[in-house]
Design an enzyme around this catalytic site. Structure first.
Site, PDB file in Angstrom:
ATOM      1  N   SER A 141       0.211  38.890 -71.615  1.00 31.58           N
ATOM      2  CA  SER A 141      -0.381  39.021 -70.277  1.00 31.58           C
ATOM      3  C   SER A 141      -0.388  37.638 -69.636  1.00 31.58           C
ATOM      4  O   SER A 141      -0.251  36.620 -70.341  1.00 31.58           O
ATOM      5  CB  SER A 141      -1.828  39.511 -70.442  1.00 31.58           C
ATOM      6  OG  SER A 141      -2.518  39.481 -69.224  1.00 31.58           O
ATOM      7  N   TYR A 154     -10.372  39.118 -74.722  1.00 34.26           N
ATOM      8  CA  TYR A 154      -9.063  39.661 -74.298  1.00 34.26           C
ATOM      9  C   TYR A 154      -8.017  38.554 -74.279  1.00 34.26           C
ATOM     10  O   TYR A 154      -6.908  38.730 -74.800  1.00 34.26           O
ATOM     11  CB  TYR A 154      -9.195  40.298 -72.912  1.00 34.26           C
ATOM     12  CG  TYR A 154      -7.915  40.949 -72.415  1.00 34.26           C
ATOM     13  CD1 TYR A 154      -7.400  42.093 -73.023  1.00 34.26           C
ATOM     14  CD2 TYR A 154      -7.224  40.426 -71.316  1.00 34.26           C
ATOM     15  CE1 TYR A 154      -6.235  42.684 -72.565  1.00 34.26           C
ATOM     16  CE2 TYR A 154      -6.052  41.011 -70.847  1.00 34.26           C
ATOM     17  CZ  TYR A 154      -5.565  42.148 -71.483  1.00 34.26           C
ATOM     18  OH  TYR A 154      -4.403  42.736 -71.028  1.00 34.26           O
TER      19      TYR A 154
HETATM   20  N1  LIG Z   1      -1.806  46.723 -66.394  1.00 34.36           N
HETATM   21  C1  LIG Z   1      -1.918  45.404 -66.390  1.00 34.36           C
HETATM   22  O1  LIG Z   1      -2.287  44.788 -65.383  1.00 34.36           O
HETATM   23  C2  LIG Z   1      -1.567  44.626 -67.617  1.00 34.36           C
HETATM   24  C3  LIG Z   1      -1.378  43.237 -67.480  1.00 34.36           C
HETATM   25  C4  LIG Z   1      -1.076  42.497 -68.619  1.00 34.36           C
HETATM   26  C5  LIG Z   1      -0.960  43.118 -69.848  1.00 34.36           C
HETATM   27  N2  LIG Z   1      -1.164  44.465 -69.944  1.00 34.36           N
HETATM   28  C6  LIG Z   1      -1.060  45.077 -71.267  1.00 34.36           C
HETATM   29  O2  LIG Z   1      -0.192  46.182 -71.172  1.00 34.36           O
HETATM   30  C7  LIG Z   1      -0.448  47.079 -72.256  1.00 34.36           C
HETATM   31  C8  LIG Z   1      -0.457  48.498 -71.725  1.00 34.36           C
HETATM   32  O3  LIG Z   1      -1.580  48.665 -70.883  1.00 34.36           O
HETATM   33  P1  LIG Z   1      -1.520  49.478 -69.519  1.00 34.36           P
HETATM   34  O4  LIG Z   1      -1.709  48.517 -68.430  1.00 34.36           O
HETATM   35  O5  LIG Z   1      -0.356  50.387 -69.492  1.00 34.36           O
HETATM   36  O6  LIG Z   1      -2.902  50.306 -69.617  1.00 34.36           O
HETATM   37  P2  LIG Z   1      -3.192  51.852 -69.874  1.00 34.36           P
HETATM   38  O7  LIG Z   1      -2.624  52.686 -68.796  1.00 34.36           O
HETATM   39  O8  LIG Z   1      -4.666  51.914 -70.105  1.00 34.36           O
HETATM   40  O9  LIG Z   1      -2.412  52.165 -71.218  1.00 34.36           O
HETATM   41  C9  LIG Z   1      -2.876  51.730 -72.468  1.00 34.36           C
HETATM   42  C10 LIG Z   1      -2.154  52.516 -73.531  1.00 34.36           C
HETATM   43  O10 LIG Z   1      -2.608  52.038 -74.818  1.00 34.36           O
HETATM   44  C11 LIG Z   1      -2.972  53.167 -75.592  1.00 34.36           C
HETATM   45  N3  LIG Z   1      -4.008  52.842 -76.551  1.00 34.36           N
HETATM   46  C12 LIG Z   1      -5.216  52.283 -76.331  1.00 34.36           C
HETATM   47  N4  LIG Z   1      -5.899  52.219 -77.489  1.00 34.36           N
HETATM   48  C13 LIG Z   1      -5.096  52.750 -78.444  1.00 34.36           C
HETATM   49  C14 LIG Z   1      -5.242  52.969 -79.826  1.00 34.36           C
HETATM   50  N5  LIG Z   1      -6.363  52.635 -80.498  1.00 34.36           N
HETATM   51  N6  LIG Z   1      -4.224  53.538 -80.509  1.00 34.36           N
HETATM   52  C15 LIG Z   1      -3.092  53.901 -79.848  1.00 34.36           C
HETATM   53  N7  LIG Z   1      -2.887  53.711 -78.546  1.00 34.36           N
HETATM   54  C16 LIG Z   1      -3.890  53.143 -77.849  1.00 34.36           C
HETATM   55  C17 LIG Z   1      -3.412  54.221 -74.594  1.00 34.36           C
HETATM   56  O11 LIG Z   1      -3.206  55.507 -75.145  1.00 34.36           O
HETATM   57  P3  LIG Z   1      -4.349  56.495 -75.713  1.00 34.36           P
HETATM   58  O12 LIG Z   1      -5.618  56.196 -74.961  1.00 34.36           O
HETATM   59  O13 LIG Z   1      -3.791  57.854 -75.448  1.00 34.36           O
HETATM   60  O14 LIG Z   1      -4.423  56.174 -77.168  1.00 34.36           O
HETATM   61  C18 LIG Z   1      -2.425  53.995 -73.457  1.00 34.36           C
HETATM   62  O15 LIG Z   1      -1.252  54.708 -73.680  1.00 34.36           O
HETATM   63  C19 LIG Z   1      -1.753  46.605 -72.884  1.00 34.36           C
HETATM   64  O16 LIG Z   1      -1.462  45.882 -74.064  1.00 34.36           O
HETATM   65  C20 LIG Z   1      -2.333  45.677 -71.832  1.00 34.36           C
HETATM   66  O17 LIG Z   1      -3.186  44.709 -72.383  1.00 34.36           O
HETATM   67  C21 LIG Z   1      -1.440  45.230 -68.858  1.00 34.36           C
END
Ligand SMILES: NC(=O)c1ccc[n+]([C@@H]2O[C@H](COP(=O)([O-])OP(=O)(O)OC[C@H]3O[C@@H](n4cnc5c(N)ncnc54)[C@H](OP(=O)(O)O)[C@@H]3O)[C@@H](O)[C@H]2O)c1
Length: 246
Positions: A141, A154
């Site tokens: 991130s 985080y």
């Molecule tokens: N969106 C942003 O602005 C942003 C920026 C920088 C980095 N990121 C990173 O991008 C990644 C994806 O996040 P996102 O933005 O797409 O958010 P999101 O829409 O909340 O997706 C998160 C995903 O992680 C899964 N997850 C959470 N806990 C889990 C567990 N214990 N076991 C298996 N799966 C799990 C969730 O699936 P289930 O709940 O169905 O398990 C979901 O599919 C993360 O690592 C986040 O830190 C996001």
């Protein structure tokens, strides 16, 4: 179709929403096969129905469960016959100041964002070593580069993901063309702000996302770029933000 990713098999953790879900879509559009993992199996099943069972498979997994992650990766390999890449993407972002002492969230954040990634590596690396090829893509991130006062835990996990990925990059030199990519997005429009539960912080973070977040296709295109390179090219870091982000 994007010729270099045609028929590549890509395992994706956290594929039930956000970045993982959109990347699965874009990869299949580009001709790849995807193995989707997350806890919400209903969401994964809907995505498989959309993408076609000839292109996608679903597996219910909690990445904090080491045996479950091993089973997920083994299932993907058994179904598709090889693993070209794994996108270690599952993550949570329970932001809060340390003084709020939200210790359960500290544990969760470390368990999902760090241990979950390590379990993924542990499961897939032996396969990639045996195959003599493979690409691991990690989701850090902007918070893995810059610390902010609600992001102690985080940020620690996202700095940690970069450390793990860079160590892996150096470790696998003896095993053929194994490649390692770190993707560091800024605010992207996903369900992630919902994992911010702390009073006051949730509202503030959601407000920022509503005003500046960019679509998840930005992330999916970065993944496809890294996966599309010739074998001798290892894209190690991609950092991107919304133009409006500070
Ligand atoms: N969106 C942003 O602005 C942003 C920026 C920088 C980095 N990121 C990173 O991008 C990644 C994806 O996040 P996102 O933005 O797409 O958010 P999101 O829409 O909340 O997706 C998160 C995903 O992680 C899964 N997850 C959470 N806990 C889990 C567990 N214990 N076991 C298996 N799966 C799990 C969730 O699936 P289930 O709940 O169905 O398990 C979901 O599919 C993360 O690592 C986040 O830190 C996001």
């Amino acid at each position: 179709m994007n010729e270099p990713v045609v028929d590549k098999v890509v395992i994706i953790t956290g594929a039930s929403s956000g970045l993982g879900e959109e990347t699965a879509r874009q990869l299949v559009k580009s001709g790849a096969k995807v193995a989707l993992g997350a806890r919400r199996k209903d969401r994964l099943d809907m995505l498989v129905a959309e993408l076609g069972p000839e292109n996608a498979s679903a597996f219910q997994v909690d990445v904090t469960d080491r045996a479950g992650v091993e089973d997920f990766v083994a299932d993907a390999r058994a179904k598709w016959g090889k693993v070209d890449a794994m996108l270690h993407n599952a993550g949570v972002m329970p932001l809060s100041p340390l003084a709020m002492k939200r210790t359960d969230e500290w544990d969760l954040c470390i368990d999902v964002n760090l241990k979950g990634v390590l379990y993924g590596i542990g499961a897939v690396l032996p396969i990639m070593q045996e195959q003599g090829f493979g690409q691991n893509l990690f989701v850090s991130s902007v918070a893995g580069h810059v610390v902010n006062p609600i992001g102690a835990v985080y940020c620690a996990t996202k700095f940690g993901v970069r450390a793990i990925a860079e160590s892996l990059r150096q470790e696998v030199k003896g095993y053929g063309p194994l490649r390692t990519t770190i993707l560091s997005p800024g605010a992207v429009d996903t369900e992630l702000p919902a994992s911010v539960k702390a009073e006051g912080v949730h509202e503030a973070v959601s407000g920022i996302y509503q005003s500046i977040a960019i679509p998840p296709s930005s992330f999916a295109q970065a993944v496809i770029f890294a996966l599309s390179q010739p074998e001798e090219v290892d894209i190690n870091e991609i950092l991107f933000r919304p133009t409006k982000e500070a």
